[in-house]
Design a protein around this motif. Sequence first.
Motif, PDB file in Angstrom:
ATOM      1  N   THR A  80     -30.792 -25.368  33.434  1.00 15.79           N
ATOM      2  CA  THR A  80     -30.166 -24.197  33.293  1.00 15.79           C
ATOM      3  C   THR A  80     -29.165 -24.096  32.329  1.00 15.79           C
ATOM      4  OG1 THR A  80     -28.720 -24.627  34.909  1.00 15.79           O
ATOM      5  CG2 THR A  80     -30.962 -23.701  35.744  1.00 15.79           C
ATOM      6  N   ILE A  81     -28.551 -22.943  32.000  1.00 19.03           N
ATOM      7  CA  ILE A  81     -27.702 -22.830  31.097  1.00 19.03           C
ATOM      8  C   ILE A  81     -26.523 -21.586  31.409  1.00 19.03           C
ATOM      9  CG2 ILE A  81     -28.811 -20.979  29.778  1.00 19.03           C
ATOM     10  CD1 ILE A  81     -27.597 -22.497  27.132  1.00 19.03           C
ATOM     11  N   ASP A  82     -25.259 -21.857  31.167  1.00 15.46           N
ATOM     12  CA  ASP A  82     -24.429 -21.015  31.650  1.00 15.46           C
ATOM     13  C   ASP A  82     -24.342 -19.683  30.651  1.00 15.46           C
ATOM     14  OD1 ASP A  82     -21.329 -19.988  30.913  1.00 15.46           O
ATOM     15  OD2 ASP A  82     -21.325 -20.543  33.136  1.00 15.46           O
ATOM     16  N   GLN A  83     -23.891 -18.604  31.106  1.00 13.53           N
ATOM     17  CA  GLN A  83     -24.012 -17.207  30.349  1.00 13.53           C
ATOM     18  C   GLN A  83     -23.174 -17.047  29.303  1.00 13.53           C
ATOM     19  OE1 GLN A  83     -22.955 -13.757  32.374  1.00 13.53           O
ATOM     20  NE2 GLN A  83     -21.450 -14.559  33.564  1.00 13.53           N
ATOM     21  N   GLU A  84     -22.085 -17.898  29.215  1.00 15.32           N
ATOM     22  CA  GLU A  84     -21.086 -18.054  27.987  1.00 15.32           C
ATOM     23  C   GLU A  84     -21.560 -18.994  27.079  1.00 15.32           C
ATOM     24  OE1 GLU A  84     -18.722 -15.823  27.868  1.00 15.32           O
ATOM     25  OE2 GLU A  84     -19.322 -14.945  29.773  1.00 15.32           O
ATOM     26  N   GLU A  85     -22.573 -19.788  27.122  1.00  9.68           N
ATOM     27  CA  GLU A  85     -22.968 -20.554  25.976  1.00  9.68           C
ATOM     28  C   GLU A  85     -23.628 -19.704  24.789  1.00  9.68           C
ATOM     29  OE1 GLU A  85     -22.317 -23.734  25.659  1.00  9.68           O
ATOM     30  OE2 GLU A  85     -22.001 -24.301  27.572  1.00  9.68           O
ATOM     31  N   THR A  86     -23.669 -20.182  23.423  1.00  8.82           N
ATOM     32  CA  THR A  86     -24.135 -19.597  22.563  1.00  8.82           C
ATOM     33  C   THR A  86     -25.804 -19.792  22.607  1.00  8.82           C
ATOM     34  OG1 THR A  86     -24.066 -21.513  20.939  1.00  8.82           O
ATOM     35  CG2 THR A  86     -22.118 -20.049  21.294  1.00  8.82           C
ATOM     36  N   ILE A  87     -26.312 -18.641  21.730  1.00 10.13           N
ATOM     37  CA  ILE A  87     -27.779 -18.968  21.622  1.00 10.13           C
ATOM     38  C   ILE A  87     -28.140 -20.245  20.662  1.00 10.13           C
ATOM     39  CG2 ILE A  87     -28.455 -16.551  21.977  1.00 10.13           C
ATOM     40  CD1 ILE A  87     -28.880 -16.461  18.968  1.00 10.13           C
ATOM     41  N   TRP A  88     -26.995 -20.529  20.010  1.00 11.58           N
ATOM     42  CA  TRP A  88     -27.537 -21.816  19.512  1.00 11.58           C
ATOM     43  C   TRP A  88     -27.511 -23.160  20.267  1.00 11.58           C
ATOM     44  CZ3 TRP A  88     -29.176 -24.466  15.537  1.00 11.58           C
ATOM     45  CH2 TRP A  88     -28.939 -25.665  15.320  1.00 11.58           C
ATOM     46  N   GLU A  89     -26.627 -23.147  21.282  1.00  6.89           N
ATOM     47  CA  GLU A  89     -26.550 -24.128  22.575  1.00  6.89           C
ATOM     48  C   GLU A  89     -28.154 -24.001  23.271  1.00  6.89           C
ATOM     49  OE1 GLU A  89     -23.354 -25.814  21.148  1.00  6.89           O
ATOM     50  OE2 GLU A  89     -24.558 -26.459  22.940  1.00  6.89           O
ATOM     51  N   ALA A  90     -28.440 -22.827  23.535  1.00  2.00           N
ATOM     52  CA  ALA A  90     -29.708 -22.519  24.298  1.00  2.00           C
ATOM     53  C   ALA A  90     -30.854 -23.083  23.406  1.00  2.00           C
ATOM     54  CB  ALA A  90     -29.875 -20.974  24.485  1.00  2.00           C
ATOM     55  N   SER A  91     -30.819 -22.875  22.191  1.00  2.00           N
ATOM     56  CA  SER A  91     -32.118 -23.429  21.212  1.00  2.00           C
ATOM     57  C   SER A  91     -32.057 -24.643  21.385  1.00  2.00           C
ATOM     58  CB  SER A  91     -31.815 -22.688  19.837  1.00  2.00           C
ATOM     59  OG  SER A  91     -31.698 -21.374  19.687  1.00  2.00           O
ATOM     60  N   GLU A  92     -30.731 -25.416  21.049  1.00  2.00           N
ATOM     61  CA  GLU A  92     -30.614 -26.798  21.198  1.00  2.00           C
ATOM     62  C   GLU A  92     -31.055 -27.474  22.279  1.00  2.00           C
ATOM     63  OE1 GLU A  92     -29.611 -29.455  18.774  1.00  2.00           O
ATOM     64  OE2 GLU A  92     -30.533 -27.946  17.552  1.00  2.00           O
ATOM     65  N   MET A  93     -30.601 -26.726  23.351  1.00  2.00           N
ATOM     66  CA  MET A  93     -31.348 -27.452  24.828  1.00  2.00           C
ATOM     67  C   MET A  93     -32.774 -27.262  24.918  1.00  2.00           C
ATOM     68  SD  MET A  93     -29.907 -26.305  28.530  1.00  2.00           S
ATOM     69  CE  MET A  93     -28.175 -26.774  28.327  1.00  2.00           C
ATOM     70  N   MET A  94     -33.266 -26.116  24.413  1.00  2.00           N
ATOM     71  CA  MET A  94     -34.797 -25.847  24.526  1.00  2.00           C
ATOM     72  C   MET A  94     -35.398 -26.896  23.684  1.00  2.00           C
ATOM     73  SD  MET A  94     -35.327 -21.840  24.422  1.00  2.00           S
ATOM     74  CE  MET A  94     -34.502 -20.833  25.766  1.00  2.00           C
ATOM     75  N   LYS A  95     -35.023 -27.259  22.538  1.00  2.00           N
ATOM     76  CA  LYS A  95     -35.530 -28.161  21.580  1.00  2.00           C
ATOM     77  C   LYS A  95     -35.554 -29.554  22.349  1.00  2.00           C
ATOM     78  CE  LYS A  95     -33.459 -29.813  17.956  1.00  2.00           C
ATOM     79  NZ  LYS A  95     -32.802 -29.913  16.782  1.00  2.00           N
ATOM     80  N   GLN A  96     -34.425 -29.964  22.737  1.00  2.00           N
ATOM     81  CA  GLN A  96     -34.161 -31.285  23.189  1.00  2.00           C
ATOM     82  C   GLN A  96     -35.164 -31.446  24.557  1.00  2.00           C
ATOM     83  OE1 GLN A  96     -29.895 -31.695  23.714  1.00  2.00           O
ATOM     84  NE2 GLN A  96     -29.556 -32.031  21.604  1.00  2.00           N
ATOM     85  N   LYS A 101     -38.291 -21.565  28.345  1.00  2.00           N
ATOM     86  CA  LYS A 101     -37.662 -20.776  29.326  1.00  2.00           C
ATOM     87  C   LYS A 101     -36.384 -21.462  29.947  1.00  2.00           C
ATOM     88  CE  LYS A 101     -41.932 -18.516  29.942  1.00  2.00           C
ATOM     89  NZ  LYS A 101     -41.909 -17.541  28.854  1.00  2.00           N
ATOM     90  N   LEU A 102     -35.183 -20.734  29.781  1.00  2.00           N
ATOM     91  CA  LEU A 102     -34.114 -21.293  30.403  1.00  2.00           C
ATOM     92  C   LEU A 102     -33.203 -20.391  31.249  1.00  2.00           C
ATOM     93  CD1 LEU A 102     -32.301 -23.808  29.838  1.00  2.00           C
ATOM     94  CD2 LEU A 102     -31.321 -23.041  27.903  1.00  2.00           C
ATOM     95  N   PRO A 103     -33.284 -20.523  32.513  1.00  2.00           N
ATOM     96  CA  PRO A 103     -32.677 -19.533  33.433  1.00  2.00           C
ATOM     97  C   PRO A 103     -31.014 -19.795  33.132  1.00  2.00           C
ATOM     98  CG  PRO A 103     -34.447 -21.030  34.718  1.00  2.00           C
ATOM     99  CD  PRO A 103     -34.215 -21.597  33.274  1.00  2.00           C
ATOM    100  N   VAL A 104     -30.499 -18.568  33.430  1.00  2.00           N
ATOM    101  CA  VAL A 104     -29.028 -18.781  33.226  1.00  2.00           C
ATOM    102  C   VAL A 104     -28.451 -18.764  34.725  1.00  2.00           C
ATOM    103  CG1 VAL A 104     -27.340 -17.120  32.463  1.00  2.00           C
ATOM    104  CG2 VAL A 104     -29.425 -17.338  31.202  1.00  2.00           C
ATOM    105  N   LEU A 105     -27.445 -19.401  34.855  1.00  2.00           N
ATOM    106  CA  LEU A 105     -27.148 -19.787  36.130  1.00  2.00           C
ATOM    107  C   LEU A 105     -25.404 -19.225  36.010  1.00  2.00           C
ATOM    108  CD1 LEU A 105     -28.290 -21.043  38.664  1.00  2.00           C
ATOM    109  CD2 LEU A 105     -27.047 -23.339  37.886  1.00  2.00           C
ATOM    110  N   GLU A 106     -25.052 -18.730  37.213  1.00  2.00           N
ATOM    111  CA  GLU A 106     -23.483 -18.398  37.709  1.00  2.00           C
ATOM    112  C   GLU A 106     -23.337 -18.510  39.030  1.00  2.00           C
ATOM    113  OE1 GLU A 106     -20.663 -14.803  36.129  1.00  2.00           O
ATOM    114  OE2 GLU A 106     -22.051 -14.130  37.581  1.00  2.00           O
ATOM    115  N   ASP A 107     -22.369 -19.533  39.213  1.00  2.00           N
ATOM    116  CA  ASP A 107     -22.092 -19.782  40.693  1.00  2.00           C
ATOM    117  C   ASP A 107     -23.467 -20.212  41.440  1.00  2.00           C
ATOM    118  OD1 ASP A 107     -19.285 -19.040  40.288  1.00  2.00           O
ATOM    119  OD2 ASP A 107     -19.711 -16.906  40.666  1.00  2.00           O
ATOM    120  N   GLU A 108     -24.081 -21.094  41.188  1.00  2.00           N
ATOM    121  CA  GLU A 108     -25.276 -21.623  41.679  1.00  2.00           C
ATOM    122  C   GLU A 108     -26.293 -20.368  41.938  1.00  2.00           C
ATOM    123  OE1 GLU A 108     -24.777 -24.490  44.716  1.00  2.00           O
ATOM    124  OE2 GLU A 108     -23.166 -25.141  43.795  1.00  2.00           O
TER     125      GLU A 108
END
Length: 145
Positions: A80-96, A101-108
């Motif tokens: 998952t990823i936090d909603q306050e991360e940048t789309i760059w961070e999301a892209s990097e995570m997806m690539k790595q 598809k990357l669900p966005v988590l807040e307070d579990e």
Amino acid sequence: MDSTFVNQVMSKNVLTVDKSTSIQEAAEKMHKSNVGCVVVTDDLKPVGIVTERDFVTKVAAEGRPLFTEISEVMSSPLITIDQEETIWEASEMMKQKTIHKLPVLEDEKIIGIITTTDIVRISSLGSDSQMRRVCDQILLRMKDK
């Protein structure tokens, strides 16, 4: 320079099912909701994900019965990823992690999902200045490495 954040791009239309749901029922819900994945929960806590590709590789290709519980074919642990991360961070995570598809988590709790399609959309729909800003973010990150 402004950044584009996950919460600005994510879809809030996230389908969830309990881990005991059959793969057929999950597929029917995905079809009805017109989504490409389902987040699997255990006591309402997100624990995994099943994508359309999983239905091809883990269900159809393996000949699993349609009454099989979705938990048997889910990818876990859930990335998952936090909603306050940048789309760059999301892209990097997806690539790595080689995921799309990357669900966005807040307070579990799942509050949204960002996909490679969302990232392409924001890149292609933006004005030239928006596109330049996204490219600048990427170039700056590449310089730091």
